[in-house]
Design a protein around this motif. Structure first.
Motif, PDB file in Angstrom:
ATOM      1  N   THR A  46      95.954 -74.073 -40.046  1.00 42.34           N
ATOM      2  CA  THR A  46      94.803 -74.972 -40.005  1.00 42.34           C
ATOM      3  C   THR A  46      95.262 -76.374 -40.369  1.00 42.34           C
ATOM      4  O   THR A  46      96.166 -76.552 -41.180  1.00 42.34           O
ATOM      5  N   VAL A  47      94.637 -77.357 -39.739  1.00 44.33           N
ATOM      6  CA  VAL A  47      94.909 -78.764 -40.022  1.00 44.33           C
ATOM      7  C   VAL A  47      93.646 -79.338 -40.642  1.00 44.33           C
ATOM      8  O   VAL A  47      92.620 -79.486 -39.956  1.00 44.33           O
ATOM      9  N   GLY A  48      93.706 -79.651 -41.933  1.00 42.50           N
ATOM     10  CA  GLY A  48      92.510 -80.030 -42.669  1.00 42.50           C
ATOM     11  C   GLY A  48      91.795 -81.235 -42.110  1.00 42.50           C
ATOM     12  O   GLY A  48      90.569 -81.277 -42.065  1.00 42.50           O
ATOM     13  N   SER A  49      92.552 -82.250 -41.659  1.00 38.78           N
ATOM     14  CA  SER A  49      91.939 -83.476 -41.169  1.00 38.78           C
ATOM     15  C   SER A  49      91.420 -83.349 -39.743  1.00 38.78           C
ATOM     16  O   SER A  49      90.697 -84.217 -39.260  1.00 38.78           O
ATOM     17  N   ALA A  50      91.803 -82.280 -39.039  1.00 37.78           N
ATOM     18  CA  ALA A  50      91.401 -82.090 -37.640  1.00 37.78           C
ATOM     19  C   ALA A  50      91.299 -80.596 -37.359  1.00 37.78           C
ATOM     20  O   ALA A  50      92.238 -79.980 -36.837  1.00 37.78           O
ATOM     21  N   THR A  55      97.612 -75.965 -33.547  1.00 36.76           N
ATOM     22  CA  THR A  55      98.417 -75.568 -34.713  1.00 36.76           C
ATOM     23  C   THR A  55      99.724 -74.879 -34.312  1.00 36.76           C
ATOM     24  O   THR A  55     100.408 -74.307 -35.163  1.00 36.76           O
ATOM     25  N   THR A  56     100.076 -74.955 -33.021  1.00 34.04           N
ATOM     26  CA  THR A  56     101.278 -74.269 -32.550  1.00 34.04           C
ATOM     27  C   THR A  56     102.521 -74.715 -33.315  1.00 34.04           C
ATOM     28  O   THR A  56     103.362 -73.890 -33.689  1.00 34.04           O
ATOM     29  N   LEU A  57     102.655 -76.020 -33.553  1.00 34.55           N
ATOM     30  CA  LEU A  57     103.862 -76.543 -34.200  1.00 34.55           C
ATOM     31  C   LEU A  57     104.037 -75.957 -35.593  1.00 34.55           C
ATOM     32  O   LEU A  57     105.110 -75.427 -35.924  1.00 34.55           O
ATOM     33  N   ILE A  58     103.017 -76.038 -36.439  1.00 31.17           N
ATOM     34  CA  ILE A  58     103.195 -75.580 -37.815  1.00 31.17           C
ATOM     35  C   ILE A  58     103.357 -74.057 -37.873  1.00 31.17           C
ATOM     36  O   ILE A  58     104.084 -73.542 -38.730  1.00 31.17           O
ATOM     37  N   GLU A  59     102.717 -73.355 -36.960  1.00 30.87           N
ATOM     38  CA  GLU A  59     102.898 -71.905 -36.913  1.00 30.87           C
ATOM     39  C   GLU A  59     104.319 -71.547 -36.493  1.00 30.87           C
ATOM     40  O   GLU A  59     104.957 -70.658 -37.079  1.00 30.87           O
ATOM     41  N   ARG A  60     104.818 -72.270 -35.508  1.00 31.65           N
ATOM     42  CA  ARG A  60     106.179 -72.008 -35.040  1.00 31.65           C
ATOM     43  C   ARG A  60     107.208 -72.366 -36.115  1.00 31.65           C
ATOM     44  O   ARG A  60     108.273 -71.730 -36.202  1.00 31.65           O
ATOM     45  N   CYS A  61     106.900 -73.354 -36.952  1.00 34.27           N
ATOM     46  CA  CYS A  61     107.809 -73.712 -38.053  1.00 34.27           C
ATOM     47  C   CYS A  61     107.985 -72.535 -39.011  1.00 34.27           C
ATOM     48  O   CYS A  61     109.108 -72.259 -39.471  1.00 34.27           O
ATOM     49  N   ILE A  62     106.908 -71.838 -39.342  1.00 35.19           N
ATOM     50  CA  ILE A  62     107.027 -70.667 -40.208  1.00 35.19           C
ATOM     51  C   ILE A  62     107.860 -69.589 -39.523  1.00 35.19           C
ATOM     52  O   ILE A  62     108.775 -69.003 -40.126  1.00 35.19           O
ATOM     53  N   GLU A  63     107.562 -69.321 -38.257  1.00 39.70           N
ATOM     54  CA  GLU A  63     108.273 -68.262 -37.539  1.00 39.70           C
ATOM     55  C   GLU A  63     109.765 -68.544 -37.474  1.00 39.70           C
ATOM     56  O   GLU A  63     110.595 -67.662 -37.745  1.00 39.70           O
ATOM     57  N   ARG A  64     110.125 -69.775 -37.138  1.00 32.51           N
ATOM     58  CA  ARG A  64     111.552 -70.115 -37.024  1.00 32.51           C
ATOM     59  C   ARG A  64     112.238 -70.103 -38.383  1.00 32.51           C
ATOM     60  O   ARG A  64     113.408 -69.718 -38.488  1.00 32.51           O
ATOM     61  N   THR A  65     111.538 -70.538 -39.423  1.00 31.91           N
ATOM     62  CA  THR A  65     112.139 -70.526 -40.759  1.00 31.91           C
ATOM     63  C   THR A  65     112.405 -69.099 -41.210  1.00 31.91           C
ATOM     64  O   THR A  65     113.483 -68.795 -41.757  1.00 31.91           O
ATOM     65  N   LEU A  66     111.454 -68.206 -40.984  1.00 29.80           N
ATOM     66  CA  LEU A  66     111.650 -66.804 -41.348  1.00 29.80           C
ATOM     67  C   LEU A  66     112.799 -66.186 -40.550  1.00 29.80           C
ATOM     68  O   LEU A  66     113.618 -65.440 -41.094  1.00 29.80           O
ATOM     69  N   GLU A  67     112.884 -66.519 -39.265  1.00 27.33           N
ATOM     70  CA  GLU A  67     113.963 -65.989 -38.424  1.00 27.33           C
ATOM     71  C   GLU A  67     115.320 -66.467 -38.943  1.00 27.33           C
ATOM     72  O   GLU A  67     116.274 -65.691 -39.039  1.00 27.33           O
ATOM     73  N   HIS A  68     115.393 -67.762 -39.274  1.00 27.55           N
ATOM     74  CA  HIS A  68     116.678 -68.367 -39.629  1.00 27.55           C
ATOM     75  C   HIS A  68     117.160 -67.941 -41.011  1.00 27.55           C
ATOM     76  O   HIS A  68     118.364 -67.732 -41.225  1.00 27.55           O
ATOM     77  N   TYR A  69     116.212 -67.806 -41.958  1.00 34.41           N
ATOM     78  CA  TYR A  69     116.604 -67.558 -43.346  1.00 34.41           C
ATOM     79  C   TYR A  69     116.282 -66.142 -43.832  1.00 34.41           C
ATOM     80  O   TYR A  69     116.376 -65.861 -45.021  1.00 34.41           O
ATOM     81  N   ALA A 101     106.390 -85.054 -39.825  1.00 35.38           N
ATOM     82  CA  ALA A 101     106.008 -84.854 -41.224  1.00 35.38           C
ATOM     83  C   ALA A 101     105.405 -83.476 -41.429  1.00 35.38           C
ATOM     84  O   ALA A 101     105.711 -82.785 -42.409  1.00 35.38           O
ATOM     85  N   ALA A 102     104.554 -83.041 -40.491  1.00 33.26           N
ATOM     86  CA  ALA A 102     103.937 -81.719 -40.604  1.00 33.26           C
ATOM     87  C   ALA A 102     104.984 -80.615 -40.499  1.00 33.26           C
ATOM     88  O   ALA A 102     104.941 -79.623 -41.243  1.00 33.26           O
ATOM     89  N   ALA A 103     105.934 -80.778 -39.575  1.00 29.57           N
ATOM     90  CA  ALA A 103     106.982 -79.776 -39.411  1.00 29.57           C
ATOM     91  C   ALA A 103     107.852 -79.682 -40.658  1.00 29.57           C
ATOM     92  O   ALA A 103     108.129 -78.582 -41.168  1.00 29.57           O
TER      93      ALA A 103
END
Length: 292
Positions: A46-50, A55-69, A101-103
């Motif tokens: 969720t994006v509080g201001s909008a 939300t694809t970008l921030i969701e994908r950031c979690i997925e890629r971080t979990l995959e990588h680490y 910044a969000a990523a």
């Protein structure tokens, strides 16, 4: 498993669309991300201001971080999903690197939830967000210049075609920047790349100036060149120049950023406030993204 992190916005010194080489500097407008990892299979954001924002970008950031680490964090197989919520001072689609910044905030918050935030290389973490931005289609170049300035602070110069950091200068551009943001929005992924590539010789000159530490001059050359290529008005650039040391269109617009002495930038803001939109004076940042 919960983590929180914040990352600053950034302004443009050199737009990377022409040659793949870009440069940016961190400014004191922040995006904060809160990540909670759980046993679900899905990631939601969720994006509080909008609340209707993609939300694809921030969701994908979690997925890629979990995959990588995943191996480094010794994660249980069940930890595959979670939630992310962002709050931001950075106007969306304004040229002030809200996506970067969000990523960065989301990747770092995920690492905080994993207990790894203090141990990982920040540039490596930044590249996770860059790849997520490519996955989400919010960037043409990968935006490593913008993302690295946000993650590391100060000025960064990058080769976005090879995902390589060329220079990092924490001293940067002085203490303050003026920002003018018109009321309209402009999405980086919609930019006319072919038009930008036609000014590659000017972009090469800007890169030489930036690599020589002449950031303010580089900004102004970049500003005139990319205003022409992207059909943006040069009037805000001209209005700033009597006082600013350097001024440029930021990203693909619509915002403009200027640097110089505080008193001079206050005069720039006074002129810009006669225009529709928002003009403000902010501090630059020598530090980057951090956990909370």
């Amino acid at each position: 498993m919960e983590g929180r992190a914040t990352a600053p916005a950034a302004g443009t010194i050199l737009n990377a669309l022409a040659t793949g080489t870009g440069a940016a500097f961190a400014i004191d407008l922040e995006t904060t991300a809160t990540v909670e990892l759980d046993g679900s299979e899905d990631v939601s954001g969720t994006v509080g201001s909008a609340p209707d924002a993609d939300t694809t970008l921030i969701e994908r950031c979690i997925e890629r971080t979990l995959e990588h680490y995943r191996e480094a964090a010794d994660l249980e197989a069940s930890i595959r999903g979670g939630t992310v919520a962002t709050e931001s001072e950075v106007p969306l689609a304004s040229g002030l690197k809200s996506s970067s910044a969000a990523a960065n905030a989301t990747v770092l918050a995920t690492l905080d939830a994993l207990g790894l935030a203090d141990d990982v290389d920040r540039l490596e973490a930044c590249l996770i967000g860059v790849e997520a931005a490519r996955d989400a289609g919010v960037t043409v170049t990968g935006a490593l210049d913008d993302a690295s300035a946000s993650m590391l602070g100060g000025v960064t110069i990058t080769d976005n075609t090879e995902d390589r950091l060329l220079e990092h200068d924490r001293a940067g551009l002085g203490d303050h920047a003026a920002i003018y943001t018109p009321p309209e929005q402009s999405f980086s992924a919609d930019a006319d790349v072919d038009a930008c590539k036609r000014i590659d010789s000017m972009a090469t000159l800007v890169a030489e100036l930036a690599l020589d530490g002449r950031y303010a001059e580089a900004m102004t050359v970049n500003g005139f060149a990319f205003c022409g290529a992207l059909e943006c008005s040069t009037q805000p650039v001209l209005e700033a120049l009597p006082d600013a040391a350097g001024v440029s269109l930021s990203g693909t617009g619509p915002s403009y950023v200027a640097v110089g002495e505080r008193n001079a930038l206050e005069r720039v803001c006074e002129r810009w406030r006669d225009r529709p939109g928002t003009a403000r004076l902010v501090r630059t940042r020598t530090d980057g993204a951090t956990t909370l």
